[in-house]
Design an enzyme around this catalytic site. Structure first.
Site, PDB file in Angstrom:
ATOM      1  N   LYS A   1       0.832  -1.204   0.000  1.00 35.97           N
ATOM      2  CA  LYS A   1       0.000   0.000   0.000  1.00 35.97           C
ATOM      3  C   LYS A   1       0.868   1.257   0.000  1.00 35.97           C
ATOM      4  CE  LYS A   1      -0.273  -0.387   4.991  1.00 35.97           C
ATOM      5  NZ  LYS A   1      -0.939  -1.052   6.090  1.00 35.97           N
TER       6      LYS A   1
ATOM      7  N   TYR B   1      15.941  31.336   6.025  1.00 39.27           N
ATOM      8  CA  TYR B   1      14.762  32.084   6.463  1.00 39.27           C
ATOM      9  C   TYR B   1      14.795  32.402   7.955  1.00 39.27           C
ATOM     10  CZ  TYR B   1      12.220  31.273   2.090  1.00 39.27           C
ATOM     11  OH  TYR B   1      11.820  31.272   0.792  1.00 39.27           O
TER      12      TYR B   1
HETATM   13  C1  LIG Z   1      -0.246  -1.781   6.954  1.00 41.00           C
HETATM   14  C2  LIG Z   1      -0.831  -2.994   7.468  1.00 41.00           C
HETATM   15  C3  LIG Z   1      -0.017  -4.102   7.758  1.00 41.00           C
HETATM   16  C4  LIG Z   1       1.474  -4.072   7.701  1.00 41.00           C
HETATM   17  O1  LIG Z   1       2.001  -3.435   8.844  1.00 41.00           O
HETATM   18  P1  LIG Z   1       3.547  -3.301   9.113  1.00 41.00           P
HETATM   19  O2  LIG Z   1       3.668  -2.808  10.489  1.00 41.00           O
HETATM   20  O3  LIG Z   1       4.070  -2.345   8.124  1.00 41.00           O
HETATM   21  O4  LIG Z   1       4.119  -4.656   8.920  1.00 41.00           O
HETATM   22  C5  LIG Z   1      -0.641  -5.272   8.111  1.00 41.00           C
HETATM   23  N1  LIG Z   1      -1.996  -5.338   8.212  1.00 41.00           N
HETATM   24  C6  LIG Z   1      -2.790  -4.285   7.982  1.00 41.00           C
HETATM   25  C7  LIG Z   1      -4.252  -4.437   8.133  1.00 41.00           C
HETATM   26  C8  LIG Z   1      -2.242  -3.070   7.625  1.00 41.00           C
HETATM   27  O5  LIG Z   1      -3.026  -2.030   7.407  1.00 41.00           O
END
Ligand SMILES: *Cc1c(COP(=O)(O)O)cnc(C)c1O
Length: 814
Positions: free
Chosen positions: A482, A709
């Site tokens: 994702k 700045y």
């Molecule tokens: C993002 C996510 C993961 C992965 O989590 P990590 O801590 O990056 O391993 C697993 N399950 C769900 C539902 C997530 O949203």
């Protein structure tokens, strides 16, 4: 390369299954993806941690491959191909290479050391190619598998070999020695850094010098503690010890050029080296000393060294204009490296359409007609849509192929260059150095500023293996890609994972999944946040929704019914304590009611998410979540009589709770990208992403002035300041400014001064030897993303996913 298979059957102790009359091996392959697999191929089904070549045999038979070396007979393929059964296919590959190597008898240079092997090999090849017909290891093929593959490049017309050998464990070098059989040894730099696999530096040196046991001479920087382990004559160089065979004195250094006085045999001569950094100077000395040993005239040495060039060790895929992808291999053009580049092109192609821009091929050893016949065949096998041939010779010999456009010179091509003729395609640019294809690359490369996020695909594989090593062999792995692969690039990583056999991909939104499908990813994909409005598209693209509410389920069921769909895979999310998405325990009965005897959907998996898997202080809470999950999922399973995959662990869950909670699948996220949630976890991971930029300008600022700045940094003694073209709009947090954070320049820390601007930041380089244009590391090995996150009071996830899309991503494999 051609030799008869009959000769090797007994040599590699194989049990033949099938008939092996007179098969002449024309090509050795270990990569099922290569389009160069054909009837002349002998395929070795290697077994790796994630990878098993045996799985691809049926597919390869379809492509015409008929001969395989295997560890076990694939039952469903008996009668369709011939098999050589061996105990270990990797060893069989090495033994075959040994057999092949023994057919040739000419001097071979064997190179090893901690750093610089590939550069020294490429430079020696360049410096010696006017005098010899050379076979060399392609790229950095120096491993237990790479070395055998390199040796197969030899043919009867070569008269010098240059091979590199790299090892990571005790005992490996003798294998490589017996395959390379070097007569001249070259020892490049030996690092002081600890290397895994060795208990101390001495052990590492002893192991590496095993490459030289049969050498007549070894070339190295004068160093008694190494020389005492070498039996052969040592032919040494030094900048400090006049007892060395070859002595170098560094003279004036300016404008990127170093004057070097070299003394050998009481004769002194001057070389102008087109580099200033000490690493390059060491590598040049190693090469010069080798040439002196080979009795190359000093005037010729000086002449050739002046034209040395930086070596691009890895093949890279870059973003090009008009949505093209470029594979830049603009510094070499021999047949062996063409084949490797074609394989890389096939693996990386984001677009089905493939173009190759190719110069005349320079390769000793083969008659020119034969050479171009092989080149034409390789190109045809790879189904290249368009071939742009540049050079008199290639234009002549490839003119028969369809889809060839030829130009007599690079200039000729550049004059007629039209940006619009390159659109949505993957382009391999491969040419000999003298053709200056870098000018073509400049035109085709997408112009963004100099900042890049480099992603090491090998490190991703390593990290995947680490987490898999915590799991039982049959536990499935879903990888979360994702948010554009946590900022690293979704498609490229998904493609790699597909090859490394993970079971599922997870994305947040339907759009992300659709992008992956459009890019040709076939793995099952779960969508965490399906909006009702995207259900239609999800079905069209074969994406599997997470269902987390009664209304969501009802909406999906309605659609499935309308479309008359059967058993569509869905994933049921249970809320066990995170309180984000999911069915609560009280809703399970309603859920069962809706799903019972319902043929429209099929519950592919049931899962939940831990709220505090990274913190073992919350052990009890985590255990409670797990117990609740077990209770609810068991109820679903028994009342619906289904057998879904169950999963609850994310990265730190795998690290902390794999033993008791891995169930049938886990969901790996951040750890894959090289960032763990604890120190011990991080020690097992390799860094994946390196954010790099360059120095735009350097100036001296006087006492009493200020930087940036709001005059946040006041100068109280004269300092040297460098400006770097990266700022908060690229994702560098302002909290990392004002001397809290730093960047690395030439391996030294440069503190960030004053406020970080939108597109720039300024650093203190008072005590750093640097020039504008020098590389700057924003994060990577050091500082790590975790360090930045801690200082700026956030978490690594936010830093990684916050790197702006305007930063170019570059992917590489070693
Ligand atoms: C993002 C996510 C993961 C992965 O989590 P990590 O801590 O990056 O391993 C697993 N399950 C769900 C539902 C997530 O949203």
């Amino acid at each position: 390369m051609t030799f008869s298979i009959k000769n090797i059957i007994s040599y590699i102790h194989a049990k033949p299954f099938g008939s092996f009359d007179d098969f002449i091996i024309e090509n050795i392959s270990i990569d099922s993806r290569s389009l160069q697999n054909n009837t002349g191929t002998l395929f070795f089904a290697l077994k790796g941690q994630n990878h098993d070549g045996h799985h691809y045999i049926e597919q390869l038979i379809h492509k015409g491959v008929r001969y395989f070396v295997v560890e076990s007979l694939p039952e469903n393929c008996i009668g369709k191909a011939q098999f050589l059964i061996v105990e270990n296919t990797t060893i069989a590959l090495q033994e075959t290479a040994k057999y092949y190597r023994n057919l040739f008898d000419f001097p071979v240079i064997g190179i090893t050391g901690s750093n610089g092997k590939t550069i020294v090999k490429e430079w020696l090849n360049y410096l010696l190619s006017p005098d010899y017909s050379i076979v060399r290891s392609p790229k950095s093929y120096n491993s237990q598998v790479g070395v055998p593959l390199s040796v197969f490049g030899t043919n009867e017309n070569h008269n010098l070999g240059i091979f590199e050998a790299g090892i990571s464990l005790k005992g490996e070098m003798l294998h490589l020695e017996s395959i390379i059989k070097p007569s001249i040894g070259v020892f490049t730099h030996i690092g002081t850094a600890h290397e895994d696999g060795f208990t101390n530096p001495e052990e590492k040196i002893i192991e590496k010098t095993q490459l030289f046991i049969n050498c007549e001479v070894v070339i190295l920087q004068k160093n008694d503690s190494i020389e005492k382990h070498i039996q052969a004559t040592c032919f040494t160089w030094s900048f400090t010890d006049e007892k060395a065979t070859v002595f170098g004195t560094i003279g004036e250094q300016k404008n990127g050029i170093t004057n070097l006085l070299v003394t050998y045999n009481s004769h002194t001569f001057l070389i102008e080296i087109p580099f200033q950094d000490s690493i390059a100077l060491n590598n040049v000395m190693t090469c010069v000393t080798t040439l002196l040993y080979l009795k190359v005239d000093t005037a010729i040495i000086a002449n050739r060294v002046r034209n040395l060039y930086p070596v691009e060790i890895r093949l890279q895929a870059k973003k090009g204009i008009n949505n093209c992808v470029l594979i830049d291999d603009s510094y070499s053009s021999d047949y062996q490296s063409l084949k490797i580049a074609l394989d890389f092109l096939e693996q990386q192609k984001l677009h089905p359409k493939k173009t190759i821009i190719l110069s005349d091929i320079f390769q000793g050893g083969l008659p020119i007609e034969k050479l171009y016949e092989k080149v034409a065949l390789a190109i045809q096998n790879n189904k290249i849509d368009r071939i742009i041939a540049i050079g008199e010779t290639i234009s002549k010999y490839l003119s028969e192929l369809p889809n060839v456009i030829s130009f007599s010179s690079t200039n000729d091509f550049l004059k007629q260059f039209n940006t619009q003729s390159f659109q949505n395609e993957t382009i391999l640019i491969k040419g000999a150095r003298s053709f200056n294809f870098d000018e073509i690359v400049v035109l085709l490369e997408e112009k963004k500023h100099e900042t890049v996020l480099e992603i090491n695909l090998d490190a991703i594989t390593n990290n995947l293996n680490f987490y898999k090593s915590k799991l039982l062999p049959n536990t499935k792995v879903m990888v979360m890609v994702k948010a554009f692969g946590y900022g690293n690039g979704g498609f490229e990583i998904a493609k790699l994972l597909e090859h490394n056999t993970v079971d599922y991909l997870g994305v947040a939104f339907a759009d992300e999944g659709i992008e992956l499908r459009k890019a040709g990813i076939m793995l099952p994909i779960m969508v965490l946040n399906p909006e009702n409005s995207s259900f239609n598209a999800m079905i069209a693209y074969d994406l599997e929704p997470e269902i987390y509410s009664i209304t969501g389920l009802q909406a999906f069921l309605r659609l499935a019914q309308q479309k008359n769909i059967n058993s569509y895979p869905i994933h049921i999310k249970l809320d066990t304590g995170m309180h984000r998405l999911g069915f609560e325990e009280t809703e399970i009965d309603t859920l069962i009611l809706l799903l019972k005897n319902n043929n429209f959907v099929k519950v592919k998996s049931v899962f939940s998410h831990l709220a505090a898997s990274d913190n073992t202080d919350f052990n009890d809470f985590t255990q409670k979540q797990f117990d609740r999950f077990k209770r609810c999922s068991e109820k679903l399973i028994s009342e619906l009589a289904i057998k879904p995959i169950r999963h609850i662990l994310n990265t730190s869950g795998i690290f902390n709770y794999a033993n008791e909670m891995q169930l049938e699948m886990v969901r790996l996220g951040i750890g894959l990208y090289g960032v763990g949630n604890s120190k011990t976890e991080n020690e097992n991971l390799q860094n994946v992403s390196t954010l790099k930029s360059v120095i735009s300008q350097i100036r001296v600022v006087n006492e009493g002035e200020s930087i940036g700045y709001s005059r946040k940094f006041m100068v109280n003694e004269e300092i040297k300041v460098a400006t770097i073209p990266i700022g908060y709009a690229d994702g560098i947090r302002r909290a990392w400014g004002n001397e809290k954070g730093y960047v690395m320049i030439n391996n030294q820390k440069a503190t960030i001064l004053g406020n970080i601007c939108m597109d720039m930041l300024m650093v203190n380089v008072s005590s750093i030897n640097c020039l504008s244009g020098d590389e700057v590391i924003i994060f990577g090995q050091k500082p790590t993303v975790n360090e930045i996150a801690t200082t700026t009071h956030t978490i690594a996830y936010e830093i990684l996913t916050g790197i702006s899309q305007r930063v170019k991503r570059v992917f590489y494999k070693n």
